[in-house]
Write a protein that holds these residues in place. Structure first.
Motif: not given
Length: 445
Positions: A92-96, A159-162, A256-262
């Motif tokens: 959630h940190f990286t997404s925000a 999809l969100y990161d895309l 994005s990479m940290v987000h997906v890895y999380s």
């Protein structure tokens, strides 16, 4: 008034001594903390802090656990919850932070020169347009999400990161602003539905004491806290490193990479206890090889989150979900149905795989029975070279002998055997009894 009545009136009843219920209380001491626990006359329990000699850091940590973790943690949740929560916070940190950068880019592409504060405000507003179309399309995939919630949760974040990436790149083609922004919102709309739809089965996997609402509430608290922190970090990045397009193209992919890895690590830590094709195959394979039953926690790190449909040889190479008419030839219908007439499954052996087709009312236990028969059959054919028809009958007898203890142990390990989530909804139901003429039977899906 006669004499007898006067005598009675002169007699006084003995005064009743008022009784006061003495409160029941006791003192509990644990880790330098003392509490006075007391039941009042109405039976209500009150707890009062008497002494707390812990360091300030320990007090703050305990307060954090109370606010952001379920009551009774860690004993009220299943294994893996802490690791899930850690990566959920990072996700959630990286997404925000990414949302702030993407919104700033969208406004820049539209001809504005937004400040980081403006980007933060607008990021809460841009949720319309093509996003609704993406939501509508994704709602048709609900059954597949039930079967593979981990896979779809990961896909939701991809999809969100895309979508966010398209928004970040929108200033490179301002003449196509509406198309790029619309496509980005379309992907994010699908992501929103997939993420929300898979939230309940993920939380249910951790609910050890029926505390699903508490888990959900504390999970949302964690999400909100780290979304706010992530927004702050995004504002800082937008003001400094990411004030230029070059900065965004470097920082964006890293976030994005940290987000997906999380989210991948979150899903790997989640011990889902419902039966689907992949988990059933792993359970049967372990049972046939070792005679032991794996628990949901045992299997969580062995699940293939991206390609769950792979065949497992030790479990009989069983494939579930193909339509009845694709698997069963009319000339073989009577033979296959009469092979196990009392069962709610049909096994159709092929060259490299065995198709398992379930009746409409079949449960998880019916799927397990069929899978065990296929697994025993493969083992018998491989070890003794027995013809397929003879091996099936021998395997069916072995399944009946082992099935009772097998299911009891499964349930003791925490598996839910009352349902089987194959994700396709492709099952059959007999409209009439199967006679010698196969035209007298039909199926629906």
């Amino acid at each position: 008034m006669n004499l007898l009545e006067k005598i009675k009136m002169q007699k006084k009843e003995p005064d009743k001594v008022p009784t006061h219920e003495v409160p029941v209380y006791w003192v509990e001491t644990s880790e330098s903390v003392s509490y006075r626990c007391e039941f009042d006359p109405k039976g209500q329990l009150t707890v009062k802090l008497l002494d707390d000699s812990r360091p300030v850091f320990n007090k703050m940590a305990d307060s954090f656990v109370c606010k952001f973790f379920p009551s009774g943690y860690p004993y009220s949740v299943n294994e893996g919850y802490l690791r899930y929560t850690q990566f959920r916070a990072l996700q959630h940190f990286t997404s925000a932070a990414l949302s702030v950068l993407s919104t700033q880019s969208l406004l820049f592409a539209a001809g504005l020169r937004p400040t980081p504060a403006q980007a933060t405000v607008v990021s809460w507003v841009l949720k319309d347009g093509m996003q609704h179309m993406g939501k509508l399309i994704c709602t048709n995939l609900g059954a597949r999400m039930d079967s593979e919630p981990k896979r779809w949760r990961i896909l939701a974040d991809v999809l969100y990161d895309l979508g966010t990436g398209l928004e970040v790149l929108s200033p490179l083609c301002p003449q196509l602003f509406l198309q790029v922004a619309g496509l980005g919102n379309f992907a994010k709309g699908m992501a929103v539905v997939a993420a929300r739809a898979t939230r309940l089965p993920i939380y249910s996997a951790f609910a050890k004491e029926g505390n699903l609402s508490d888990l959900f509430a504390k999970g949302e608290a964690i999400s909100t806290l780290f979304n706010v922190i992530g927004l702050g970090a995004g504002i800082q990045l937008a003001s400094t490193v990411c004030s230029s397009m070059q900065g965004k193209m470097v920082v964006g992919p890293l976030l994005s990479m940290v987000h997906v890895y999380s989210v991948i690590e979150e899903m790997r830590a989640t011990p889902v206890n419902t039966l689907n094709p992949q988990r059933t195959a792993l359970i049967v394979a372990d049972f046939l090889k070792t005679g032991k039953i794996s628990s949901p926690a045992d299997l969580r790190y062995r699940e293939d989150l991206l390609f769950p449909g792979r065949l497992i040889e030790d479990a009989g190479n069983v494939k579930v979900g193909r339509s009845f008419h694709e698997v069963i030839k009319p000339s073989k219908l009577d033979e296959l149905k009469q092979r196990f007439p009392e069962e709610k499954f049909i096994l159709s052996p092929g060259n490299k795989e065995v198709d398992l087709i379930l009746e409409h009312s079949a449960t998880g236990e019916d799927a397990l029975r069929g899978w065990l028969v296929a697994g025993y059959t493969a083992h018998i054919e491989k070890s003794f070279g027995v013809p397929s028809s003879s091996a099936l009958q021998e395997a069916y007898e072995k399944m009946n002998d082992a099935y009772g203890p097998f299911v009891s142990e499964l349930q003791a390990k925490g598996w839910h055997t009352d349902r089987f989530l194959d994700g396709t909804g492709s099952r059959f139901a007999w409209w009439s009894n199967v006679d010698s003429d196969s035209d007298n039977s039909s199926s629906r899906f």
